[in-house]
Design a protein around this motif. Structure first.
Motif, PDB file in Angstrom:
ATOM      1  N   SER A 105       0.838  -1.198   0.000  1.00  0.00           N
ATOM      2  CA  SER A 105       0.000   0.000   0.000  1.00  0.00           C
ATOM      3  C   SER A 105       0.877   1.253   0.000  1.00  0.00           C
ATOM      4  O   SER A 105       0.546   2.252  -0.644  1.00  0.00           O
ATOM      5  CB  SER A 105      -0.880  -0.006   1.249  1.00  0.00           C
ATOM      6  OG  SER A 105      -2.180   0.353   0.937  1.00  0.00           O
ATOM      7  N   VAL A 106       2.010   1.177   0.728  1.00  0.00           N
ATOM      8  CA  VAL A 106       2.933   2.316   0.770  1.00  0.00           C
ATOM      9  C   VAL A 106       3.539   2.552  -0.606  1.00  0.00           C
ATOM     10  O   VAL A 106       3.566   3.682  -1.099  1.00  0.00           O
ATOM     11  CB  VAL A 106       4.045   2.076   1.819  1.00  0.00           C
ATOM     12  CG1 VAL A 106       5.096   3.159   1.749  1.00  0.00           C
ATOM     13  CG2 VAL A 106       3.456   2.011   3.207  1.00  0.00           C
ATOM     14  N   VAL A 109       1.003   4.240  -2.865  1.00  0.00           N
ATOM     15  CA  VAL A 109       0.789   5.674  -2.655  1.00  0.00           C
ATOM     16  C   VAL A 109       2.010   6.471  -3.113  1.00  0.00           C
ATOM     17  O   VAL A 109       1.898   7.606  -3.570  1.00  0.00           O
ATOM     18  CB  VAL A 109       0.365   5.962  -1.184  1.00  0.00           C
ATOM     19  CG1 VAL A 109       1.507   5.893  -0.229  1.00  0.00           C
ATOM     20  CG2 VAL A 109      -0.314   7.310  -1.070  1.00  0.00           C
ATOM     21  N   LEU A 110       3.196   5.844  -3.066  1.00  0.00           N
ATOM     22  CA  LEU A 110       4.393   6.501  -3.605  1.00  0.00           C
ATOM     23  C   LEU A 110       4.298   6.606  -5.130  1.00  0.00           C
ATOM     24  O   LEU A 110       4.744   7.596  -5.724  1.00  0.00           O
ATOM     25  CB  LEU A 110       5.653   5.741  -3.187  1.00  0.00           C
ATOM     26  CG  LEU A 110       6.061   5.916  -1.711  1.00  0.00           C
ATOM     27  CD1 LEU A 110       7.138   4.906  -1.329  1.00  0.00           C
ATOM     28  CD2 LEU A 110       6.551   7.332  -1.431  1.00  0.00           C
ATOM     29  N   GLU A 113       2.014   9.451  -5.833  1.00  0.00           N
ATOM     30  CA  GLU A 113       2.718  10.720  -5.614  1.00  0.00           C
ATOM     31  C   GLU A 113       3.636  11.042  -6.794  1.00  0.00           C
ATOM     32  O   GLU A 113       3.690  12.186  -7.257  1.00  0.00           O
ATOM     33  CB  GLU A 113       3.502  10.626  -4.283  1.00  0.00           C
ATOM     34  CG  GLU A 113       4.059  11.934  -3.767  1.00  0.00           C
ATOM     35  CD  GLU A 113       5.393  12.250  -4.373  1.00  0.00           C
ATOM     36  OE1 GLU A 113       5.633  13.425  -4.666  1.00  0.00           O
ATOM     37  OE2 GLU A 113       6.208  11.316  -4.577  1.00  0.00           O
ATOM     38  N   HIS A 116       1.728  12.436  -9.700  1.00  0.00           N
ATOM     39  CA  HIS A 116       1.411  13.867  -9.616  1.00  0.00           C
ATOM     40  C   HIS A 116       2.527  14.715 -10.224  1.00  0.00           C
ATOM     41  O   HIS A 116       2.284  15.811 -10.701  1.00  0.00           O
ATOM     42  CB  HIS A 116       1.221  14.279  -8.144  1.00  0.00           C
ATOM     43  CG  HIS A 116      -0.069  13.789  -7.566  1.00  0.00           C
ATOM     44  ND1 HIS A 116      -1.265  13.926  -8.217  1.00  0.00           N
ATOM     45  CD2 HIS A 116      -0.352  13.162  -6.390  1.00  0.00           C
ATOM     46  CE1 HIS A 116      -2.228  13.405  -7.471  1.00  0.00           C
ATOM     47  NE2 HIS A 116      -1.696  12.917  -6.371  1.00  0.00           N
ATOM     48  N   ARG A 117       3.768  14.200 -10.170  1.00  0.00           N
ATOM     49  CA  ARG A 117       4.904  14.944 -10.712  1.00  0.00           C
ATOM     50  C   ARG A 117       5.211  14.537 -12.153  1.00  0.00           C
ATOM     51  O   ARG A 117       6.242  14.942 -12.706  1.00  0.00           O
ATOM     52  CB  ARG A 117       6.138  14.697  -9.836  1.00  0.00           C
ATOM     53  CG  ARG A 117       6.046  15.336  -8.464  1.00  0.00           C
ATOM     54  CD  ARG A 117       7.286  15.076  -7.642  1.00  0.00           C
ATOM     55  NE  ARG A 117       7.306  13.737  -7.067  1.00  0.00           N
ATOM     56  CZ  ARG A 117       8.196  12.803  -7.356  1.00  0.00           C
ATOM     57  NH1 ARG A 117       9.146  13.048  -8.231  1.00  0.00           N
ATOM     58  NH2 ARG A 117       8.151  11.628  -6.786  1.00  0.00           N
ATOM     59  N   ASN A 118       4.336  13.672 -12.730  1.00  0.00           N
ATOM     60  CA  ASN A 118       4.552  13.128 -14.080  1.00  0.00           C
ATOM     61  C   ASN A 118       5.917  12.449 -14.216  1.00  0.00           C
ATOM     62  O   ASN A 118       6.538  12.492 -15.276  1.00  0.00           O
ATOM     63  CB  ASN A 118       4.412  14.223 -15.141  1.00  0.00           C
ATOM     64  CG  ASN A 118       2.954  14.576 -15.372  1.00  0.00           C
ATOM     65  OD1 ASN A 118       2.063  14.000 -14.721  1.00  0.00           O
ATOM     66  ND2 ASN A 118       2.703  15.489 -16.272  1.00  0.00           N
ATOM     67  N   GLU A 221       1.555   9.289 -20.070  1.00  0.00           N
ATOM     68  CA  GLU A 221       2.396  10.437 -20.401  1.00  0.00           C
ATOM     69  C   GLU A 221       1.778  11.208 -21.574  1.00  0.00           C
ATOM     70  O   GLU A 221       1.684  12.427 -21.552  1.00  0.00           O
ATOM     71  CB  GLU A 221       3.795   9.964 -20.755  1.00  0.00           C
ATOM     72  CG  GLU A 221       4.797  11.099 -20.796  1.00  0.00           C
ATOM     73  CD  GLU A 221       6.209  10.581 -20.761  1.00  0.00           C
ATOM     74  OE1 GLU A 221       6.841  10.675 -19.702  1.00  0.00           O
ATOM     75  OE2 GLU A 221       6.672  10.062 -21.801  1.00  0.00           O
ATOM     76  N   LEU A 234      -6.777   3.853  -5.075  1.00  0.00           N
ATOM     77  CA  LEU A 234      -7.878   3.865  -4.105  1.00  0.00           C
ATOM     78  C   LEU A 234      -8.364   2.444  -3.848  1.00  0.00           C
ATOM     79  O   LEU A 234      -8.557   2.029  -2.707  1.00  0.00           O
ATOM     80  CB  LEU A 234      -9.045   4.710  -4.625  1.00  0.00           C
ATOM     81  CG  LEU A 234      -8.937   6.223  -4.467  1.00  0.00           C
ATOM     82  CD1 LEU A 234     -10.149   6.882  -5.096  1.00  0.00           C
ATOM     83  CD2 LEU A 234      -8.844   6.595  -3.009  1.00  0.00           C
ATOM     84  N   HIS A 237      -5.724   0.419  -1.806  1.00  0.00           N
ATOM     85  CA  HIS A 237      -5.706   0.768  -0.378  1.00  0.00           C
ATOM     86  C   HIS A 237      -6.915   0.179   0.325  1.00  0.00           C
ATOM     87  O   HIS A 237      -6.829  -0.227   1.478  1.00  0.00           O
ATOM     88  CB  HIS A 237      -5.702   2.280  -0.184  1.00  0.00           C
ATOM     89  CG  HIS A 237      -4.493   2.932  -0.761  1.00  0.00           C
ATOM     90  ND1 HIS A 237      -3.236   2.463  -0.537  1.00  0.00           N
ATOM     91  CD2 HIS A 237      -4.347   4.003  -1.560  1.00  0.00           C
ATOM     92  CE1 HIS A 237      -2.369   3.222  -1.171  1.00  0.00           C
ATOM     93  NE2 HIS A 237      -3.030   4.166  -1.811  1.00  0.00           N
TER      94      HIS A 237
END
Lengths: 253, 106
Positions: A105-106, A109-110, A113, A116-118, A221, A234, A237
């Motif tokens: 799960s960690v 989520v990484l 993240e 979000h920065r592509n 991309e 989602l 998790h």
């Protein structure tokens, strides 16, 4: 322009607004997960009902012997480890499984993240770790089921009423009608609850693989955003969340 | 390259979030380890069950709030997800009473 400041016009639904500041896909995933919560709750609550309709084991934990007349203590049922036959290691294996699922799960989520920065390479890396965690968990569950079905060396002697007389017989392992560890209902709930959760993990691994594949081939991309990683995240998790509850109510309490 | 993003490719971007993710991971890990300890040190009873249920709800809060990001969504979305769960609490109370009643009648 409308008075509402929309940072990203693509997020607006067809009605021209963005309800609850969430995209259509994310909101629908949330509502699906709420419905899935009810399904899992129904299974776990029924487990509670049947458990409390049976007597609890009254003696000391060390003297525990399996019997179909009272509910078993989970730590006495799930105490085996692969490759270490005969070792009494209560709840160690299921503890490892819990750790694997939390860790995957960690990494998920990484990956979200990084999306979000592509950052395509990082999303790929963490999706691979998440896939590895999910596959390992499924493998562990396969072993756990195999052990549960085959049972211990000694088995449990039970008395059955056959044609009006009591007959003793030894039961090894568990299936949907017989169970050496306790009442047959205990095995039924084990198969249904961990099986339904395992099916969710399997679907999650398939979805994670699709997301990894589309990340690696550059689909997201070209699309300009990695929202799909978020939506599948989602779901992943949620699978972890359900396991937290299964761990508590099936293995600990 | 044709792929020119308007996003900043700053290495430090998202560092805050990554820190929060790992913090959540350690909280979940430590809570699970403590649960494991309690499983073998405390006598079975209502207190032990209450501790386990409490710790599970704390773990659920961190998974849903941080990993699933619900804590940072708008209020209406948070309540739309949480309020229906009242039905689960109702089902739990109703069926636990029912289970006790079946036990008494058996």
């Amino acid at each position: 322009m409308a008075a509402t400041a929309q940072p990203n016009v693509k997020n607006v639904w067809l009605g021209g607004v963005e309800p609850m500041k969430a995209s259509y896909g994310k909101l629908m995933m949330w509502f699906f997960l709420v419905s899935d919560t009810f399904t899992f709750s129904a299974l776990l609550v029924s487990y509670g009902l049947v458990r409390y309709s049976y007597p609890a084991y009254a003696g000391k934990v060390v003297d525990f012997v399996s019997s179909p007349t009272y509910w078993p203590i989970p730590e006495k049922v799930f105490d085996a480890l692969p490759f270490l036959h005969g070792l009494h290691a209560p709840l160690v294996f299921v503890g490892i499984m819990t750790f694997i699922l939390i860790f995957s799960s960690v990494t998920m989520v990484l990956a979200v993240e990084a999306g979000h920065r592509n950052d395509r390479a990082t999303v790929e890396k963490y999706m691979l770790w998440t896939l590895l965690g999910g596959a390992t968990f499924l493998g562990c569950q396969a072993w756990e089921w195999t052990h549960f079905i085959h049972g211990t060396e000694g088995g449990t002697v039970v008395k059955e009423l056959v044609d009006g007389s009591w007959v003793s017989k030894t039961i090894f392992g568990a299936n949907l009608t017989e169970n050496q560890y306790g009442p047959p209902a205990f095995a039924d709930f084990f198969f249904f609850i961990t099986g339904f959760h395992g099916t969710h993990v399997f679907s999650g691994v398939v979805l994670n693989f699709l997301v990894f594949y589309r990340t690696a081939t550059g689909t997201y991309e070209r699309r300009g955003h990695y929202e799909m990683v978020e939506k599948v995240g989602l779901y992943w998790h949620f699978v972890d969340l359900v396991w937290v509850f299964v761990f508590t109510f099936f293995y600990l309490v | 390259m044709a792929h020119v993003h308007e996003h900043d490719v700053d290495e430090n971007a998202g560092a805050e979030q990554r820190k929060a993710i790992w913090r959540t991971f350690w909280i979940l890990l430590i809570l699970t380890a403590v649960e494991f300890l309690i499983a073998f040190t405390l006598e079975a009873g209502p207190l032990k069950t209450a501790i386990f249920v409490g710790m599970t709800i704390v773990k659920a809060f961190y998974i849903v709030g941080e990993f699933m990001h619900l804590k940072h969504e708008v209020k209406s979305l948070i309540w739309a997800i949480l309020i229906p769960c009242i039905f689960v609490v109702w089902l739990l109370i109703a069926l636990m009473r029912e289970g006790g009643s079946i036990f008494d009648l058996r």
